[in-house]
Design an enzyme around this catalytic site. Structure first.
Site, PDB file in Angstrom:
ATOM      1  N   ARG A  50      15.236   3.561  15.498  1.00  0.00           N
ATOM      2  CA  ARG A  50      15.625   4.933  15.856  1.00  0.00           C
ATOM      3  C   ARG A  50      15.167   5.874  14.760  1.00  0.00           C
ATOM      4  O   ARG A  50      15.834   6.030  13.735  1.00  0.00           O
ATOM      5  CB  ARG A  50      17.144   5.030  16.038  1.00  0.00           C
ATOM      6  CG  ARG A  50      17.671   4.197  17.193  1.00  0.00           C
ATOM      7  CD  ARG A  50      19.195   4.258  17.223  1.00  0.00           C
ATOM      8  NE  ARG A  50      19.731   3.525  18.363  1.00  0.00           N
ATOM      9  CZ  ARG A  50      21.036   3.382  18.602  1.00  0.00           C
ATOM     10  NH1 ARG A  50      21.916   3.931  17.772  1.00  0.00           N
ATOM     11  NH2 ARG A  50      21.455   2.716  19.655  1.00  0.00           N
ATOM     12  N   ASP A  52      14.386   9.365  12.796  1.00  0.00           N
ATOM     13  CA  ASP A  52      15.137  10.606  12.670  1.00  0.00           C
ATOM     14  C   ASP A  52      14.329  11.802  13.157  1.00  0.00           C
ATOM     15  O   ASP A  52      13.127  11.702  13.425  1.00  0.00           O
ATOM     16  CB  ASP A  52      15.513  10.835  11.198  1.00  0.00           C
ATOM     17  CG  ASP A  52      16.577   9.869  10.704  1.00  0.00           C
ATOM     18  OD1 ASP A  52      17.324   9.331  11.542  1.00  0.00           O
ATOM     19  OD2 ASP A  52      16.658   9.669   9.475  1.00  0.00           O
ATOM     20  N   ARG A 202      12.565   7.212   2.821  1.00  0.00           N
ATOM     21  CA  ARG A 202      12.496   8.556   2.253  1.00  0.00           C
ATOM     22  C   ARG A 202      13.169   8.612   0.876  1.00  0.00           C
ATOM     23  O   ARG A 202      12.747   9.377  -0.001  1.00  0.00           O
ATOM     24  CB  ARG A 202      13.129   9.563   3.207  1.00  0.00           C
ATOM     25  CG  ARG A 202      12.295   9.792   4.463  1.00  0.00           C
ATOM     26  CD  ARG A 202      13.059  10.566   5.514  1.00  0.00           C
ATOM     27  NE  ARG A 202      13.567  11.830   4.999  1.00  0.00           N
ATOM     28  CZ  ARG A 202      14.545  12.531   5.562  1.00  0.00           C
ATOM     29  NH1 ARG A 202      15.128  12.078   6.677  1.00  0.00           N
ATOM     30  NH2 ARG A 202      14.941  13.673   5.046  1.00  0.00           N
TER      31      ARG A 202
END
Length: 257
Positions: A50, A52, A202
């Site tokens: 999934r 973002d 990230r």
């Protein structure tokens, strides 16, 4: 109901992420709407990961169940027709066994992160890479990245809203590569693991950027990892440089398609 694996590519900018949301556009919602135009009923698909809001994919994998026995090529062509003008494409489709699951059958996932080093605003790569206005030391960044390889408690590098039951993960690859990109000097981060925590990639990239800029050392990366505290993490970089770039299966459903 015949089951199909879909290899999906998308530009994440217009979407709130992969997962369907009632009030915001999503990649899952776009594909399910296209499926509904082929077979008029509610469709629910599952994906390998999934992503973002703002995150892209060159290789996402999803699966769907159909009423009709579709030729895989015709199914992909029909979906691409009905996905227009959304920036989503089905690049491959394969008939799979009923127990195939895009998420649970996956053996690894790979991400790419693109960072462009230049002062002038990005034009062609705007929204597709993180722009940093200063030069970075790639060798130092790789030295910092090497401290993260292996099985660790990655609490420092997971979002505070991460829903994973455990912060333990095994990181198989974190390579830092300097290339000459379309927009100038570019650094690409290649990250591979069986599964990832929320915001893990990230968080890695934002921390390693600090190493490349000289604000952190590779030893600081080790200290942050060992702290097992979100407060010890470096800055979390923006989502638009991140791409889901590969998902592994054994066997690969797309090998003969």
């Amino acid at each position: 109901m015949p089951r199909y694996a879909l290899k999906v590519e998308y530009h994440g900018a217009p979407f709130s992420g992969w997962q369907r949301q009632s009030e915001h556009p999503s990649v899952q919602g776009a594909i399910e709407a296209a499926l509904g135009r082929l077979e008029r009923r509610a469709h629910t698909i599952a994906a390998a990961g999934r992503t973002d809001a703002g995150v892209h994919a060159t290789v996402q994998v999803a699966h769907c169940d159909m009423d009709k026995d579709w030729d895989p090529f015709r199914l992909s062509e029909a979906l691409n027709f009905h996905l227009k003008p959304e920036p989503v494409a089905i690049t491959a489709c394969a008939r799979v066994a009923d127990d195939f699951h895009a998420r649970f059958s996956a053996t690894w996932r790979q991400y790419l992160f693109r960072l462009v080093m230049r002062r002038a605003p990005l034009t062609h790569d705007k929204g597709l890479a993180w722009q940093v206005p200063h030069p970075l030391d790639v060798a130092a960044m790789q030295a910092g990245a090497d401290r993260l390889i292996g099985r660790h408690d990655f609490t420092t590098f997971r979002s505070s809203i991460c829903q994973a039951s455990s912060p333990l993960r095994t990181l198989d690859r974190l390579d830092v590569e300097a290339v000459t990109g379309l927009s100038g000097p570019e650094i690409r981060f290649h990250v591979k693991a069986r599964a990832f925590l929320h915001n893990q990639v990230r968080s890695f990239v934002g921390t390693l950027e600090r190493v490349g800029a000289g604000a952190w050392t590779p030893d600081d990366v080790t200290a942050a990892l060992e702290a097992r505290s979100r407060a010890a993490c470096g800055p979390v970089c923006p989502p638009h440089g991140l791409y889901l770039a590969g998902v592994g299966y054994d066997p690969d459903p797309f090998d003969h398609n």
